[in-house]
Design a protein around this motif. Structure first.
Motif, PDB file in Angstrom:
ATOM      1  N   GLN A 163     -22.737 -15.975 -11.617  1.00 42.63           N
ATOM      2  CA  GLN A 163     -22.158 -15.579 -12.904  1.00 42.63           C
ATOM      3  C   GLN A 163     -21.480 -14.211 -12.804  1.00 42.63           C
ATOM      4  O   GLN A 163     -20.409 -13.981 -13.379  1.00 42.63           O
ATOM      5  CB  GLN A 163     -23.236 -15.540 -13.997  1.00 42.63           C
ATOM      6  CG  GLN A 163     -23.853 -16.892 -14.336  1.00 42.63           C
ATOM      7  CD  GLN A 163     -24.847 -17.375 -13.284  1.00 42.63           C
ATOM      8  OE1 GLN A 163     -25.462 -16.573 -12.558  1.00 42.63           O
ATOM      9  NE2 GLN A 163     -25.000 -18.686 -13.179  1.00 42.63           N
ATOM     10  N   GLN A 164     -22.102 -13.289 -12.059  1.00 33.21           N
ATOM     11  CA  GLN A 164     -21.557 -11.933 -11.940  1.00 33.21           C
ATOM     12  C   GLN A 164     -20.251 -11.883 -11.149  1.00 33.21           C
ATOM     13  O   GLN A 164     -19.481 -10.938 -11.277  1.00 33.21           O
ATOM     14  CB  GLN A 164     -22.596 -11.000 -11.312  1.00 33.21           C
ATOM     15  CG  GLN A 164     -23.730 -10.654 -12.263  1.00 33.21           C
ATOM     16  CD  GLN A 164     -24.860  -9.908 -11.574  1.00 33.21           C
ATOM     17  OE1 GLN A 164     -25.125 -10.112 -10.385  1.00 33.21           O
ATOM     18  NE2 GLN A 164     -25.533  -9.037 -12.308  1.00 33.21           N
ATOM     19  N   LEU A 165     -19.999 -12.903 -10.345  1.00 31.20           N
ATOM     20  CA  LEU A 165     -18.710 -12.972  -9.658  1.00 31.20           C
ATOM     21  C   LEU A 165     -17.570 -13.020 -10.675  1.00 31.20           C
ATOM     22  O   LEU A 165     -16.439 -12.642 -10.378  1.00 31.20           O
ATOM     23  CB  LEU A 165     -18.647 -14.201  -8.741  1.00 31.20           C
ATOM     24  CG  LEU A 165     -19.560 -14.169  -7.512  1.00 31.20           C
ATOM     25  CD1 LEU A 165     -19.526 -15.512  -6.796  1.00 31.20           C
ATOM     26  CD2 LEU A 165     -19.174 -13.043  -6.547  1.00 31.20           C
ATOM     27  N   LEU A 166     -17.877 -13.474 -11.891  1.00 32.59           N
ATOM     28  CA  LEU A 166     -16.882 -13.503 -12.970  1.00 32.59           C
ATOM     29  C   LEU A 166     -17.064 -12.377 -13.974  1.00 32.59           C
ATOM     30  O   LEU A 166     -16.087 -11.867 -14.516  1.00 32.59           O
ATOM     31  CB  LEU A 166     -16.938 -14.850 -13.699  1.00 32.59           C
ATOM     32  CG  LEU A 166     -16.407 -16.047 -12.903  1.00 32.59           C
ATOM     33  CD1 LEU A 166     -16.650 -17.340 -13.658  1.00 32.59           C
ATOM     34  CD2 LEU A 166     -14.925 -15.890 -12.593  1.00 32.59           C
ATOM     35  N   THR A 167     -18.316 -11.941 -14.217  1.00 34.79           N
ATOM     36  CA  THR A 167     -18.526 -10.925 -15.254  1.00 34.79           C
ATOM     37  C   THR A 167     -18.269  -9.508 -14.756  1.00 34.79           C
ATOM     38  O   THR A 167     -17.968  -8.623 -15.554  1.00 34.79           O
ATOM     39  CB  THR A 167     -19.955 -10.995 -15.829  1.00 34.79           C
ATOM     40  OG1 THR A 167     -20.905 -10.793 -14.785  1.00 34.79           O
ATOM     41  CG2 THR A 167     -20.204 -12.330 -16.520  1.00 34.79           C
ATOM     42  N   GLN A 168     -18.384  -9.256 -13.457  1.00 35.94           N
ATOM     43  CA  GLN A 168     -18.236  -7.882 -12.963  1.00 35.94           C
ATOM     44  C   GLN A 168     -16.858  -7.602 -12.349  1.00 35.94           C
ATOM     45  O   GLN A 168     -16.694  -6.692 -11.538  1.00 35.94           O
ATOM     46  CB  GLN A 168     -19.361  -7.551 -11.978  1.00 35.94           C
ATOM     47  CG  GLN A 168     -20.710  -7.501 -12.687  1.00 35.94           C
ATOM     48  CD  GLN A 168     -21.793  -6.749 -11.925  1.00 35.94           C
ATOM     49  OE1 GLN A 168     -21.546  -6.104 -10.906  1.00 35.94           O
ATOM     50  NE2 GLN A 168     -23.001  -6.827 -12.439  1.00 35.94           N
ATOM     51  N   VAL A 169     -15.868  -8.340 -12.802  1.00 38.74           N
ATOM     52  CA  VAL A 169     -14.513  -8.186 -12.249  1.00 38.74           C
ATOM     53  C   VAL A 169     -13.797  -6.923 -12.744  1.00 38.74           C
ATOM     54  O   VAL A 169     -12.710  -6.607 -12.264  1.00 38.74           O
ATOM     55  CB  VAL A 169     -13.631  -9.416 -12.568  1.00 38.74           C
ATOM     56  CG1 VAL A 169     -14.184 -10.654 -11.900  1.00 38.74           C
ATOM     57  CG2 VAL A 169     -13.497  -9.623 -14.081  1.00 38.74           C
ATOM     58  N   PHE A 170     -14.407  -6.193 -13.676  1.00 42.99           N
ATOM     59  CA  PHE A 170     -13.759  -4.987 -14.216  1.00 42.99           C
ATOM     60  C   PHE A 170     -14.255  -3.703 -13.566  1.00 42.99           C
ATOM     61  O   PHE A 170     -13.793  -2.619 -13.898  1.00 42.99           O
ATOM     62  CB  PHE A 170     -13.996  -4.898 -15.734  1.00 42.99           C
ATOM     63  CG  PHE A 170     -13.681  -6.173 -16.471  1.00 42.99           C
ATOM     64  CD1 PHE A 170     -12.366  -6.582 -16.642  1.00 42.99           C
ATOM     65  CD2 PHE A 170     -14.700  -6.977 -16.962  1.00 42.99           C
ATOM     66  CE1 PHE A 170     -12.068  -7.766 -17.301  1.00 42.99           C
ATOM     67  CE2 PHE A 170     -14.413  -8.156 -17.625  1.00 42.99           C
ATOM     68  CZ  PHE A 170     -13.101  -8.557 -17.796  1.00 42.99           C
ATOM     69  N   THR A 171     -15.200  -3.798 -12.646  1.00 44.90           N
ATOM     70  CA  THR A 171     -15.762  -2.586 -12.053  1.00 44.90           C
ATOM     71  C   THR A 171     -14.810  -1.982 -11.017  1.00 44.90           C
ATOM     72  O   THR A 171     -13.895  -2.648 -10.533  1.00 44.90           O
ATOM     73  CB  THR A 171     -17.122  -2.851 -11.363  1.00 44.90           C
ATOM     74  OG1 THR A 171     -16.895  -3.600 -10.174  1.00 44.90           O
ATOM     75  CG2 THR A 171     -18.077  -3.600 -12.276  1.00 44.90           C
ATOM     76  N   SER A 172     -15.076  -0.734 -10.663  1.00 41.97           N
ATOM     77  CA  SER A 172     -14.197  -0.029  -9.721  1.00 41.97           C
ATOM     78  C   SER A 172     -14.336  -0.543  -8.284  1.00 41.97           C
ATOM     79  O   SER A 172     -13.571  -0.150  -7.412  1.00 41.97           O
ATOM     80  CB  SER A 172     -14.488   1.476  -9.750  1.00 41.97           C
ATOM     81  OG  SER A 172     -15.831   1.724  -9.397  1.00 41.97           O
TER      82      SER A 172
END
Length: 361
Positions: A163-172
Motif C-alpha cells: 500500500q505504501q508503494l502508492l501512499t508514500q509517493v510524495f516524500t523526498s
C-alpha cells in the motif's frame, strides 16, 4: 552525431520473440562495467534476452569494453545492440535510456544502471510478476554498496508495504519503486511516454513515475533482494536540485490529494510545514485549517502569520497540539527520524495512511 556501431539484422531489430530487453545507458562507467555485464550474463532466466546499450559520449573506453563482451553474450544466446554518440557533452540519462529502448525489440524492459549488479534471479522473478501486471512498474529489494551508505533510504526502499508503494509517493525519497530496479512491459512504457530529456538536473525517473501513476499504472515490488545498488559521488542523482524535486512533489500532492480535500491540517509548524504552506496554490492555502505540532513553544505562539501574503489582513493559521487538531493531515516530519514518536502519535489517533494522512517529508 549518432553512430550505430552494429549492423542490426531485421530479425534482431523487429522480432518480438525477444522477451526481455536489458536497457543499459552508459556514461564513463568502465570501472563498473565488467561486474555489471557479468551479472547480466549470469541471469537464470530461460527466455530470450537482448542487451541494448546506448553510450552517452563516454571518454573512458566504456563502449569498446562492452563490445569486447559481445561474443560471450552471443554464446549465451543473448543478442547485443550497441550504439551511442561522440558529442562533446553527454545528453543525459533520459536521452540515453530513450535511445536504448527505441533501438531494442524486447516485449519487456529491464532497466539496468551500469554501476549496479543484478542478482541471478532478477530477470526471472520480475518477468513473472510483470507478466501478471502488464500496466505496472515492477521493482525489487536492494542491497546498498557500500553497506553503510544511505542507511535510512535503503531501509525505506526495502520496508515499504504494498500500500505504501502508492501512499508514500510524495516524500523526498523519490519514486517508491526505485529506478535502478525498474522492470515493465514495452507497451506500458510506450503508453506512459518517453523519459524527460532535459538532461543534467532533471529527475527523469520521478517525472516518469508520476506520469505512470497518472495513467493508472501500478507500483509493485518483488520482495527479494535482486540488485546491488551502488552509491558513489559521481552518480547522476547528485546533479538533481532539491528545489526541482520539491516543485514536482508539491504539484503532484495538490493534483492527487489536496484537490479532493475540502480542508486539512499540516503536521509540523516548523520550517518544512511552513515551506509547504507557502508553496501551495492560494486555493489550497485557504484549505489549511491549522498547523499541528508537539513543540510547546510553537503551540504557545498560537498561530502562524503568512507575512509574504498580499492579502489584507494577512492569513493567520492556528498552531495546535496534534491531539487538539483534526484530520486529514499532510505530515511534514521526516520518516524514521523521531525514534518512533511520530509513528506512535499517528497510531494513537487511529488514522489510516493514504486516507487520513499522507507523508510529505
Amino acid at each position: 552525431n549518432l553512430i550505430v556501431e552494429v549492423g542490426l539484422t531485421s530479425e534482431t531489430s523487429f522480432c518480438p520473440a525477444h522477451h526481455v530487453e536489458m536497457v543499459l545507458p552508459v556514461y564513463n562507467a568502465a570501472c563498473w562495467m565488467e561486474e555489471c555485464l557479468q551479472s547480466v550474463l549470469h541471469q537464470d532466466f530461460e527466455g530470450r534476452m537482448e542487451l541494448s546499450v546506448f553510450d552517452d559520449a563516454s571518454t573512458d573506453g566504456s563502449r569498446a569494453l562492452i563490445e569486447s563482451w559481445r561474443e560471450s553474450f552471443e554464446k549465451r544466446g543473448v543478442s547485443v545492440v550497441i550504439s551511442g554518440h561522440n558529442s562533446a557533452k553527454p545528453k543525459g540519462v533520459g536521452f540515453a535510456k530513450n535511445q536504448a529502448v527505441s533501438q531494442s525489440s524486447g516485449r519487456y524492459l529491464c532497466f539496468q544502471d551500469a554501476d549496479d549488479v543484478m542478482m541471478p534471479a532478477r530477470v526471472r522473478m520480475q518477468y513473472e510478476m510483470a507478466e501478471h501486471h502488464p500496466d505496472a512498474i515492477v521493482g525489487c529489494r536492494v542491497r546498498r554498496v557500500p553497506e553503510d551508505s544511505t542507511v535510512r533510504y535503503t531501509r525505506w526502499i526495502n520496508s515499504l508495504s504494498p500500500q505504501q508503494l502508492l501512499t508514500q509517493v510524495f516524500t523526498s525519497h523519490g519514486p517508491t519503486v526505485v529506478m535502478p530496479t525498474w522492470f515493465c512491459s514495452r507497451d506500458w512504457f510506450q503508453r506512459v511516454g518517453k523519459f524527460d530529456e532535459g538532461g543534467k538536473g532533471v529527475p527523469e525517473d520521478l517525472v516518469f513515475f508520476y506520469q505512470s501513476l497518472r495513467r493508472g499504472g501500478a507500483a509493485l515490488r518483488v520482495d527479494e533482494c535482486l540488485l546491488a545498488y551502488r552509491y558513489h559521488p559521481n552518480a547522476a542523482t547528485h546533479s538533481v536540485l532539491e528545489e526541482t524535486i520539491w516543485g514536482l512533489r508539491v504539484n503532484f500532492l495538490q493534483e492527487r490529494v489536496l484537490g479532493q480535500w475540502e480542508s486539512f491540517t499540516i503536521w509540523n509548524a516548523g520550517k518544512q510545514g511552513r515551506r509547504l504552506y507557502r508553496s501551495l496554490s492560494s486555493t489550497n492555502q485557504k484549505k489549511v485549517m491549522a498547523f499541528c505540532d508537539v513543540d510547546e513553544n510553537k503551540i504557545k505562539k498560537g498561530f502562524y502569520t503568512y507575512e509574504e501574503s498580499k492579502e489584507r489582513p494577512k492569513p493567520r493559521i492556528p498552531v495546535l497540539h496534534f491531539k487538539e487538531s483534526s484530520p486529514p493531515y499532510i505530515v511534514c516530519v521526516k520518516l524514521d527520524m523521531t525514534g518512533g514518536v511520530l509513528e506512535c502519535n499517528l497510531h494513537s489517533l487511529h488514522l489510516k495512511e493514504g486516507v487520513d494522512y499522507h507523508h510529505f517529508s
